[in-house]
Each structure stands twice: as C-alpha cells, then as structure tokens.
Design a protein around this motif. Structure first.
Motif, short mmCIF file in Angstrom:
data_model
loop_
_atom_site.label_atom_id
_atom_site.label_comp_id
_atom_site.label_asym_id
_atom_site.label_seq_id
_atom_site.Cartn_x
_atom_site.Cartn_y
_atom_site.Cartn_z
N MET A 1 -107.57 -33.27 49.02
CA MET A 1 -106.93 -32.73 50.21
C MET A 1 -105.40 -32.79 50.07
O MET A 1 -104.70 -31.82 50.38
N VAL A 2 -104.92 -33.92 49.59
CA VAL A 2 -103.48 -34.07 49.43
C VAL A 2 -102.95 -33.11 48.37
O VAL A 2 -101.88 -32.52 48.53
N LYS A 3 -103.71 -32.91 47.29
CA LYS A 3 -103.28 -31.95 46.26
C LYS A 3 -103.15 -30.54 46.84
O LYS A 3 -102.20 -29.82 46.52
N LYS A 4 -104.09 -30.16 47.70
CA LYS A 4 -104.00 -28.84 48.34
C LYS A 4 -102.80 -28.77 49.27
O LYS A 4 -102.12 -27.74 49.32
N ALA A 5 -102.54 -29.86 49.98
CA ALA A 5 -101.38 -29.90 50.86
C ALA A 5 -100.09 -29.81 50.05
O ALA A 5 -99.14 -29.10 50.45
N GLN A 6 -100.03 -30.50 48.92
CA GLN A 6 -98.87 -30.41 48.04
C GLN A 6 -98.65 -28.97 47.57
O GLN A 6 -97.51 -28.48 47.55
N GLY A 7 -99.74 -28.34 47.17
CA GLY A 7 -99.64 -26.96 46.71
C GLY A 7 -99.12 -26.03 47.80
O GLY A 7 -98.31 -25.14 47.53
N HIS A 8 -99.58 -26.27 49.03
CA HIS A 8 -99.12 -25.47 50.16
C HIS A 8 -97.61 -25.66 50.38
O HIS A 8 -96.88 -24.68 50.56
N ILE A 9 -97.16 -26.90 50.35
CA ILE A 9 -95.74 -27.19 50.55
C ILE A 9 -94.90 -26.57 49.44
O ILE A 9 -93.86 -25.96 49.69
N GLU A 10 -95.37 -26.70 48.20
CA GLU A 10 -94.60 -26.21 47.05
C GLU A 10 -94.54 -24.69 46.99
O GLU A 10 -93.61 -24.13 46.42
N SER A 11 -95.54 -24.05 47.57
CA SER A 11 -95.57 -22.58 47.53
C SER A 11 -94.68 -21.95 48.59
O SER A 11 -94.45 -20.73 48.56
N LYS A 12 -94.18 -22.75 49.53
CA LYS A 12 -93.39 -22.21 50.64
C LYS A 12 -92.09 -22.98 50.85
O LYS A 12 -91.83 -23.49 51.95
N ARG B 1 -101.04 -41.05 56.29
CA ARG B 1 -101.47 -42.23 55.55
C ARG B 1 -102.01 -41.86 54.17
O ARG B 1 -101.64 -42.48 53.17
N ARG B 2 -102.84 -40.83 54.13
CA ARG B 2 -103.41 -40.41 52.84
C ARG B 2 -102.34 -39.83 51.92
O ARG B 2 -102.34 -40.05 50.70
N PHE B 3 -101.40 -39.11 52.50
CA PHE B 3 -100.34 -38.48 51.71
C PHE B 3 -99.44 -39.54 51.09
O PHE B 3 -99.09 -39.46 49.90
N ILE B 4 -99.07 -40.54 51.88
CA ILE B 4 -98.22 -41.62 51.37
C ILE B 4 -98.94 -42.41 50.28
O ILE B 4 -98.35 -42.73 49.24
N GLY C 1 -96.67 -41.52 47.39
CA GLY C 1 -95.53 -42.42 47.56
C GLY C 1 -94.48 -41.89 48.51
O GLY C 1 -93.48 -42.56 48.80
N ASN C 2 -94.68 -40.68 49.02
CA ASN C 2 -93.76 -40.08 49.99
C ASN C 2 -94.50 -39.69 51.25
O ASN C 2 -95.70 -39.39 51.20
N THR C 3 -93.80 -39.65 52.38
CA THR C 3 -94.37 -39.04 53.57
C THR C 3 -94.42 -37.53 53.33
O THR C 3 -93.70 -37.01 52.46
N PRO C 4 -95.24 -36.78 54.07
CA PRO C 4 -95.26 -35.31 53.90
C PRO C 4 -93.87 -34.69 54.11
O PRO C 4 -93.49 -33.78 53.38
N LEU C 5 -93.11 -35.22 55.09
CA LEU C 5 -91.77 -34.69 55.34
C LEU C 5 -90.85 -34.95 54.16
O LEU C 5 -90.11 -34.05 53.72
N GLU C 6 -90.88 -36.17 53.62
CA GLU C 6 -90.05 -36.49 52.45
C GLU C 6 -90.42 -35.61 51.27
O GLU C 6 -89.55 -35.14 50.53
N TYR C 7 -91.71 -35.38 51.09
CA TYR C 7 -92.18 -34.54 49.99
C TYR C 7 -91.65 -33.12 50.13
O TYR C 7 -91.15 -32.53 49.16
N ALA C 8 -91.75 -32.58 51.35
CA ALA C 8 -91.25 -31.22 51.60
C ALA C 8 -89.74 -31.15 51.34
O ALA C 8 -89.24 -30.18 50.77
N GLN C 9 -89.01 -32.18 51.75
CA GLN C 9 -87.57 -32.21 51.52
C GLN C 9 -87.26 -32.22 50.03
O GLN C 9 -86.36 -31.51 49.55
N ARG C 10 -88.01 -33.03 49.27
CA ARG C 10 -87.78 -33.11 47.83
C ARG C 10 -88.09 -31.78 47.13
O ARG C 10 -87.38 -31.38 46.19
#
Length: 328
Positions: A219-230, A253-256, A260-269
């Motif tokens: 699930m987190v991998k799919k969320a990462q892909g979604h963030i990275e594609s946009k 919780r699952r994303f962290i 190692g990052n919150t979803p917001l931190e990941y999107a910022q990075r």
C-alpha cells in the motif's frame, strides 16, 4: 603522549579513509613540533590481518601492529567498510569486541562513512545519534533501529563517539578532531594545507532522494508511486489515505514505519528533488521551478528547500548550475 589507532577492518573498501586520517594527524604532529612542542599522538594502523589489499590488489596496507598488541589507546578511527555491511560486521567480530573494550577504558571512537555499521554493531551507538553516507541510510535504519540516524548531519559528537557522513566528507571529521585534540590554530593550519573547508556542518545538499522502496508494504509503495507521479500537484494526504481505504492515522503510521518519513515529508522531498534537478540543468527562474513543483508561496518554498538541502534555492543554483543566469 596520546595514542591514536586507525583500525584496518576486514572488508575495508576505501584506502583514502585510512591514508587521509594518517596524513592529516601526522601533519598536525609536525606543526606542533615546529612550534617547539612534542607530538601529541603516536599514530598506528592496527588490524587483524598482516596485509589488506585494495582495488583488486592494486594497493595494499600492512598495519603496524595486530589489534591484540594494543592494550590501551586514546582515540580510535574506524574507516569506511564494504557496502555488504553484514559481511563486514561478521568478519570483524574480534575488532568490534576490542573497540568496545577500549571505549569502556576511556577511548574515544570515530567512524568514517559506512564505518558506522561496524560501530553500531558494537552497541555503542544505541540510544545515540549518528550519521553515515546518505546512500546507506535505508539499510542502516533497518539494521539498527535503536540508533537515531541523521543523514543531514555531517558530524555527530556524543559521549566520546564521533560519526560522519559519506565519502570524502571524512576530511571534515578529521579537521574537527584536530581542533578537538590539538587546538583551533592547528585545525585552521591543516584545513589550509589539505584544502578542506573548515566548520562545514551538513551533507544535505549532496543527498539524492530516491525514495525508500525496499520495505514490504505494498500500500505504501503505491502511495509513494502516486506522490512521485504528481510532483506538480498539492497532494491532500487525507484524500490519499481515503484512496487506499485506511484512516489518516493508520496511513501515517504505516508510511512512517516503511519509509522513515511522514507522507507530507515524503511529498516535500519528492518536490524538492525535482526542483534541484531543474536548478542544476535548466535556465528556468526559481519562480518558474517553484510553480512546477506545486508551490505558489516563495517564502514557503524557500523554507522547505533550505530545510531539506541546507541551502536556499538561489544558493543551490549558484553552486550547481554554472551555465545559468540566475534570476528570481
């Protein structure tokens, strides 16, 4: 006189992280002698093999002594090791046990780059902060969950234990130790002789963010892909969690746990990594790049960029894009 031991671990892969400390500390001793004082350190290379080969046998080092011959030392330097960290740790158990014993007897310990894996395996970093090469960060976090890894930090200094970031940034750690044990004047002299920027604190500007994908949470991998594609969109984390039919709290919780990052931190990075590449390779203005990664507020963009890289967008562009005309 104090004793400095530069260890030569089995599986060591970087000759420079042995030779560099040896040469700089030797020059600091020489500078001290020139001022009418004696050497501060006796410097020895110590290992568990009579000879270590590097670069397919092109170079080799013969340690001065076997590690078992050193009953007491004041400062230990652990160079970087092979990126097969588990193999390096298994091959250096005798060395690791010796380091622990020396630390208990009052020695300070400094690790260079991936030498942090050897140091962390000793247990001496448990509950402490540490740095290592940013590229090895994900593996380090998996192996040593009780250590607080700070890959943005160039040097950590805690209870007689020092660590540093990646590759040739070890030169900054050695200058730091020279000041710690000799004095500021000697550190400045060595920084000038070896042309190492003194007082550098961060390796953030050098980090290439590729995302953390070796975890097993699909699930987190799919969320990462979604963030990275946009990267150009302002993503709502609440809407993203709903997309995967989990609560926002569970999603965070699952994303962290996975990255190692919150979803917001990941999107910022993700956004800042895209912005960095544009600053490096295009003649676009900072405002144009800011809009392309979903920011409309210059101040907010500058603050996030600086938090992640340690530089402002303008400073980053001036440093890494020599061909561009910098405009705001």
């Amino acid at each position: 006189m104090k004793h400095l031991t530069i260890v030569v671990p089995e599986g060591q892969d970087n000759l420079s992280s042995i030779i560099g400390p040896y040469n700089i500390f030797s020059r600091a001793n020489e500078y001290r002698r020139e001022s009418g004082k004696g050497d501060l350190f006796t410097i020895r290379l110590a290992g568990i093999s009579r000879k270590m080969d590097f670069d397919d046998g092109l170079f080799s080092i013969k340690p001065h002594v076997d590690i078992s011959a050193i009953a007491k030392t004041d400062l230990i330097i652990i160079p970087s090791v092979d990126h097969n960290s588990e193999k390096a740790i298994k091959g250096n158990k005798v060395l690791i046990d010796w380091i622990v014993e020396q630390y208990k007897n009052g020695a300070a310990v400094a690790s260079i780059c991936t030498g942090a894996f050897v140091l962390a395996s000793s247990g001496l970093l448990n509950g402490k902060h540490c740095s290592t090469h940013w590229e090895a960060a994900e593996d380090f976090r998996k192996m040593f969950g009780s250590v607080t890894l700070q890959t943005d930090r160039l040097i950590t200094d805690e209870n007689g234990i020092y660590t540093n970031g990646g590759a040739y940034s070890f030169l900054n750690l050695i200058i730091y130790l020279i000041e710690k044990y000799y004095d500021r004047q000697t550190a400045i002299f060595c920084s000038k002789i070896f042309q190492v920027e003194i007082d550098r604190q961060s390796q953030s500007a050098f980090i290439i963010f590729n995302g953390q994908k070796t975890h097993g949470d699909e699930m987190v991998k799919k969320a990462q892909g979604h963030i990275e594609s946009k990267p150009q969109e302002k993503i709502s984390i609440t809407e993203l969690s709903s997309k995967f039919a989990v609560s926002r709290r569970q999603f965070d919780r699952r994303f962290i746990r996975a990255t190692g990052n919150t979803p917001l931190e990941y999107a910022q990075r993700v956004k800042i990594e895209v912005a960095k590449k544009n600053l490096e390779t295009t003649r676009k203005t900072i405002n144009e790049i800011m809009y392309e990664v979903g920011y409309s507020d210059v101040k907010a963009f500058r603050e996030v960029f600086r938090k992640i890289t340690g530089l402002t967008p303008l400073e980053y562009k001036e440093r890494y894009n020599k061909e561009s005309v910098v405009t705001i």
